[in-house]
Design an enzyme around this catalytic site. Structure first.
Site, PDB file in Angstrom:
ATOM      1  N   GLU A 225       2.580  12.430   0.712  1.00 49.35           N
ATOM      2  CA  GLU A 225       1.232  11.854   0.630  1.00 49.35           C
ATOM      3  C   GLU A 225       0.147  12.901   0.876  1.00 49.35           C
ATOM      4  O   GLU A 225       0.320  13.813   1.680  1.00 49.35           O
ATOM      5  CB  GLU A 225       1.098  10.736   1.674  1.00 49.35           C
ATOM      6  CG  GLU A 225      -0.261  10.050   1.686  1.00 49.35           C
ATOM      7  CD  GLU A 225      -0.454   9.100   2.859  1.00 49.35           C
ATOM      8  OE1 GLU A 225      -1.371   8.275   2.790  1.00 49.35           O
ATOM      9  OE2 GLU A 225       0.317   9.201   3.837  1.00 49.35           O
TER      10      GLU A 225
ATOM     11  N   LYS B 168      -3.831   3.714  -3.201  1.00 49.85           N
ATOM     12  CA  LYS B 168      -3.249   3.101  -2.009  1.00 49.85           C
ATOM     13  C   LYS B 168      -3.987   1.806  -1.651  1.00 49.85           C
ATOM     14  O   LYS B 168      -5.211   1.783  -1.539  1.00 49.85           O
ATOM     15  CB  LYS B 168      -3.310   4.090  -0.851  1.00 49.85           C
ATOM     16  CG  LYS B 168      -2.577   3.654   0.413  1.00 49.85           C
ATOM     17  CD  LYS B 168      -2.658   4.775   1.442  1.00 49.85           C
ATOM     18  CE  LYS B 168      -1.931   4.441   2.728  1.00 49.85           C
ATOM     19  NZ  LYS B 168      -2.080   5.557   3.714  1.00 49.85           N
TER      20      LYS B 168
ATOM     21  N   CYS C  19       2.885   5.420   2.297  1.00 42.26           N
ATOM     22  CA  CYS C  19       2.819   5.438   3.761  1.00 42.26           C
ATOM     23  C   CYS C  19       2.646   4.050   4.390  1.00 42.26           C
ATOM     24  O   CYS C  19       3.588   3.274   4.457  1.00 42.26           O
ATOM     25  CB  CYS C  19       1.703   6.392   4.199  1.00 42.26           C
ATOM     26  SG  CYS C  19       1.911   7.052   5.880  1.00 42.26           S
TER      27      CYS C  19
END
Length: 262
Positions: free
Chosen positions: A44, A113, A147
């Site tokens: 990430e 995200k 994540c």
């Protein structure tokens, strides 16, 4: 047998230094390709780290530099690339964005995200996405998350409920919570009866330490490969997707769902 070989790039991200990070990623992708993987996976925010206060100066404009680099390497090396994620700026906003390229260098998926992590002030600087990240690599159905997304099992279930066989995860997950990282990933593999391929960074940032512990996990929750804690490097694993049919047949969790209740 339908086997797939994945290479996990467990990298140290140089805080706030895109030029050095792009150089490093190019070098590591070219090195990983020597092992002839089907897919190369990145961590990430590998272009900037969480240097959020400086995004106006260092974020990739519309992801152009990132897309050009990964497309060129995917095509030249004839490899699929799950490009982790990078900080981009687009139409006045910043995003934590992921790009996936196939062997011809074509962009086949783009994802911003969805779940932003308040403990790292991500929500103060970055805008949340609102779309799914589903794609096919060599006719294999897959999905990807970033994540903090893995703490939301309903998100993974939505992504994996259309026959997806692999869940790719890219992260900057701090050492102090690394036990939770493994537990959550093993749970996501078991409950979705899927392989999980998860890459976490190593190294130090101003406010956090990262020790990697990148993982490939099978649908039974068993670890097939583990990135050496604290060590930057390439970790490669091959697994057989034919194992899925028996596991899903024995315990048909997708068929037995009651979505009208939840």
């Amino acid at each position: 047998m339908k086997k797939i070989k994945v290479s996990l790039l467990q990298l140290d991200v140089i805080f706030g230094n895109p030029d050095e990070n792009y150089h490093k990623v190019r070098k590591y992708i070219e090195k990983a390709a020597q092992e002839n993987p089907d897919v190369i996976v990145l961590p990430e925010m590998w272009n900037t780290g969480y240097s959020l206060e400086n995004l106006a100066e260092i974020a990739d404009e519309d992801g152009k530099k990132t897309k050009a680099l990964l497309s060129d390497l995917a095509k030249k090396l004839t490899v699929n690339i799950v490009g982790g994620s990078v900080a981009i700026k687009k139409e006045g906003n910043f995003y934590n964005s992921s790009y996936v390229f196939n062997r011809t260098g074509s962009l086949i998926s783009e994802y911003q995200k969805v779940h932003l992590f308040g403990l790292m002030n991500e929500d103060k600087f970055i805008s949340a996405g609102a779309t799914k990240n589903q794609f096919e690599l060599d006719d294999i159905k897959a999905a990807g998350v970033i994540c903090y997304d893995i703490r939301f099992p309903e998100w993974e279930r939505k992504l994996m409920s259309e026959g997806q066989q692999i869940l790719f995860v890219s992260a900057q997950w701090p050492t102090k919570r690394i036990a939770q990282w493994e537990t959550l990933l093993r749970a996501r593999a078991i409950e979705n009866q899927a392989f999980v391929v998860a890459v976490n960074r190593v190294g130090e940032a101003p406010k956090d330490s990262f020790n990697g512990h990148s993982l490939v996990i099978n649908p039974l929750g068993e670890i097939l490969v583990e990135g050496t804690p604290g060590v930057e490097g390439i970790f490669t694993c091959e697994f057989d997707l034919d194992d899925l049919s028996k596991i899903r047949g024995d315990i048909p969790v997708f068929k037995d769902r009651r979505p009208e209740l939840y």
